[in-house]
Scaffold this active site. Sequence first.
Site, short mmCIF file in Angstrom:
data_model
loop_
_atom_site.label_atom_id
_atom_site.label_comp_id
_atom_site.label_asym_id
_atom_site.label_seq_id
_atom_site.Cartn_x
_atom_site.Cartn_y
_atom_site.Cartn_z
N ASP A 242 5.76 2.25 2.09
CA ASP A 242 4.85 1.13 2.37
C ASP A 242 4.10 1.50 3.65
O ASP A 242 4.70 1.54 4.73
CB ASP A 242 5.70 -0.13 2.57
CG ASP A 242 4.85 -1.36 2.90
OD1 ASP A 242 3.66 -1.20 3.25
OD2 ASP A 242 5.41 -2.48 2.82
N HIS A 243 2.82 1.76 3.53
CA HIS A 243 2.07 2.27 4.67
C HIS A 243 1.97 1.26 5.82
O HIS A 243 1.69 1.60 6.96
CB HIS A 243 0.66 2.69 4.23
CG HIS A 243 0.08 3.82 5.06
ND1 HIS A 243 0.26 3.91 6.43
CD2 HIS A 243 -0.65 4.89 4.71
CE1 HIS A 243 -0.36 4.99 6.88
NE2 HIS A 243 -0.92 5.61 5.86
N ARG A 244 2.22 -0.01 5.53
CA ARG A 244 2.18 -1.01 6.60
C ARG A 244 3.30 -0.77 7.59
O ARG A 244 3.22 -1.17 8.75
CB ARG A 244 2.34 -2.42 6.00
CG ARG A 244 1.20 -2.83 5.11
CD ARG A 244 1.50 -4.14 4.41
NE ARG A 244 2.71 -4.05 3.58
CZ ARG A 244 3.20 -5.06 2.88
NH1 ARG A 244 2.60 -6.24 2.92
NH2 ARG A 244 4.28 -4.91 2.14
N VAL A 245 4.38 -0.13 7.10
CA VAL A 245 5.55 0.06 7.93
C VAL A 245 5.68 1.51 8.37
O VAL A 245 5.94 1.81 9.52
CB VAL A 245 6.83 -0.37 7.17
CG1 VAL A 245 8.06 -0.19 8.05
CG2 VAL A 245 6.71 -1.80 6.68
N PRO B 87 0.84 -1.21 0.00
CA PRO B 87 0.00 0.00 0.00
C PRO B 87 0.88 1.26 0.00
O PRO B 87 1.42 1.64 1.02
CB PRO B 87 -0.81 -0.14 1.29
CG PRO B 87 0.01 -1.04 2.16
CD PRO B 87 0.80 -1.94 1.27
#
Lengths: 423, 464
Positions: A395-398, A218
């Site tokens: 990376d929006h997860r990180v 994402p």
Amino acid sequence: MAINILMPALSPTMTEGKLAKWVKQEGDEIKSGDVIAEIETDKATMEVEAVDEGFLAKILVPEGTEGVVVNSVIGVITAEKGEKVDAPAASPAPAPAPKAEAAAPPAPVPATTAAPAPTAQGERIFASPLAKRIAKQSGIDLSTIKGSGPNGRIVKADVEGKPAAAPKSEAAPTPAAAPAAKAPAPAPVITAPHTKLPNSTMRKVIARRLTESKQNVPHFYLTVNIELDKLLALRAELNGKSPKDGPGAFKLSVNDLIIKACGIALRRHPNVNASWTDEAIIQYDEVDISVAVAIPDGLITPIVKGADKLGLAAISNNMKDLAGRAKAGKLKPEEFQGGGFSISNLGMFGISDFCAIVNPPQAAILAVGAGERRPVVKDDEIKIATVMSATLSTDHRVVDGAAGAEFLQTLKALIEEPLGLLL
Amino acid sequence: MADKFDVIVVGGGPGGYVAAIRAAQLKLKVALVEAKHLGGICLNWGCIPTKALLRSAEVKHLIDHADAFGISVGDVKVNLAKVVARSRAVSKQLSSGIGHLMKKNKVTVYDGFGKLAGNGKLSVTKDGKPVAELESPHIILATGARPRQIPGLEVDGKQIISYFEAMVPETLPKSMLIMGSGAIGIEFASFYNTLGVDVTVVEMVDRIMPVEDAEISALARKAFEKQGIKILTSAVVKKTDKGPNAVKVTVEVGGKSQVFEVEKVISAVGIVGNVENIGLDGTKVQVDRTHVVVDGYGQTGEKGVYAIGDLAGPPWLAHKASHEAIVCVENIAGLNPHPFETGNIPGCTYAHPQVASVGLTEARAKEQGYEVKVGRFPFIGNGKAIALGEPEGLVKTVFDAKTGALLGAHMIGAEVTEMIQGYVVARQLETTEAELMETVFPHPTISEAMHESVLDAFGRVIHF
């Protein structure tokens, strides 16, 4: 006695490669350590050195052959000159014929049964049963893992905490409808006059990795404008101090200074120097920055290791060496595999700003535009300054928005007041 | 002038001599310094001689029960001197075997006491006199351990004894109290009880063999009590009053004091590392509660100084020492081995019944957050065990419900110490329940119970 020359694996994940060139010819005498052939993989060209001594009796795979499977016999060495060789009989894996590129790639099939062990090109991957099961449960592609067990066997410790591979074209099973109805879409037929350029191994890798990234990571983007005047002045001053030539000579580029600034900023913001895995976010101990370098038919990202600790001249000379060898296809695998963060600079092409695609498993990439003379408002007056736009893709997860913004804030401060880069 | 070596090993036990042999195999020039006897405690005063004693006890046990097998035997007498002599002979044979192995591998053996002398040097003395000065970039300390002494309950060698004296009795006492129910305490309890001594075991925690799975502990207790061994748990020896022919031992159990009058007391309350007089003072070697602190390759805080085996911490097992020896030496030789294995070291107790285990107990697995599947198979369902007249026993397996990893295996009963390696290999190869289920076990063997236990964990047991 005949000794088989086997196709070497240049990296743990290599399954096939191109036999680019035979340096030795049939009948040549070979000493241990001689370069006998050059192998090209998706990313680099490597020399094959002889381990045994004797005479190159037979070349089984002609140069220029692509898709040569690792460990297949590519040639034969004999102890005596002119010794008879019952050539291919001895080869455990027949030398593959050059691949017919026309063969349509297998179209995605709704995954009904998972393959027991993911194998690339039918090559067996040695992994413990437990490692296989954990990999399957966490969606890890074993072909991307380097085994640490006996003879490179993949064991549990190698797959625990590894990022999951992109799900392999698993069409979400629709509850009622028979998946069979969904026939594989035929490749669009192109009728306009055209030239076909077969995909190189590198092209395929770029296509696969970036598609996976765009589909599964994402992304979001943050752009910051950074004034460069002080940095340019510092660069001119430092370059003026370089010895004319010799070992201590250097010529810093703006990019070298940006690499250093990113190195320091990453050290201060370890949450950006990171990777996503299902179990945990991995923060890297070292600041290793991948720098995108355009090469014929693709790009490669050699790594500046310890960018936060290296001096500017060291970064600059390091980068020149890496870029030079990258263009010649002579990078070693460890020089372009890894890294915790990427920089892509298209400023030299006059690009103002752009958005890069995150290079997994990294979580962020900085896209650097050109330094341009632009009007800026200072003290309610319009002034002219040299300004560059830099866009961070993450990376929006990180990395969350605020975390990315804080990183850029640090980076901007380091570049606009660049004396800090000398510390 | 110091004699120069690639590797010096201090201590000739199962850590030290294995390190020396492996280093020699790797073409390194090796010296081994041993102060007392090659083979260390293991061969001379531990694993091996006790197995010889327990074999004598086993023979007696079989003869005692011969009638059940249709064999009539006359009067049974224990010739204690012969039992002990056999045990010593076994030790001697194996210890001298180590000498031959050293010769075969061209290891230079120094008979003396090694002490670090700084800068890669090691001084060797014998009876206080210097024997040699050695030098090497790599010195491996494998000096082992000795029995722990409890203040006020010190070993006197006569009435309160350690394993040294317990291994070479001149007469059989009528009664004995054993402090500690670890492997050493339990093996002596089993040996002396079988020979007819009235044995009481005192354990501080609430169950015997505390490192074992609680279920196995409970079964062991039941089996020992059935044989007549008295067992006190959650019990502490408070004091001893030594008389001319007996020791009065005051034991506190559940807040109440009880007094036992016994002929001998065996102290088996653990061990302490031999860290004294080996030149650690002034080095960066760190010592934590009598054991040297090391990394996963035996490296101490001091560059070029390594420690392995009992000296380097638990578990106090010969095979753990040998394993660490291999890893330590291969790392020195640059072979890039995996670091010390910590989770896959089996433990065996050779009492009657035997106990063997590897990996996590059920309780420990749950503590670590695993969702577990537990399999059990009693020997009563195993044909071979019944035929042998050994129907008491259990194989318990603990699996990770998520991945099918074999987290631990715990066994009690006949021959389990010889069988546990099956599970150790399985764990080392990282098999899941699937491979174990698919494996064909030979019939009729007790090992079938190992198969059945795995099947039971997944609801597929056949014979129970």
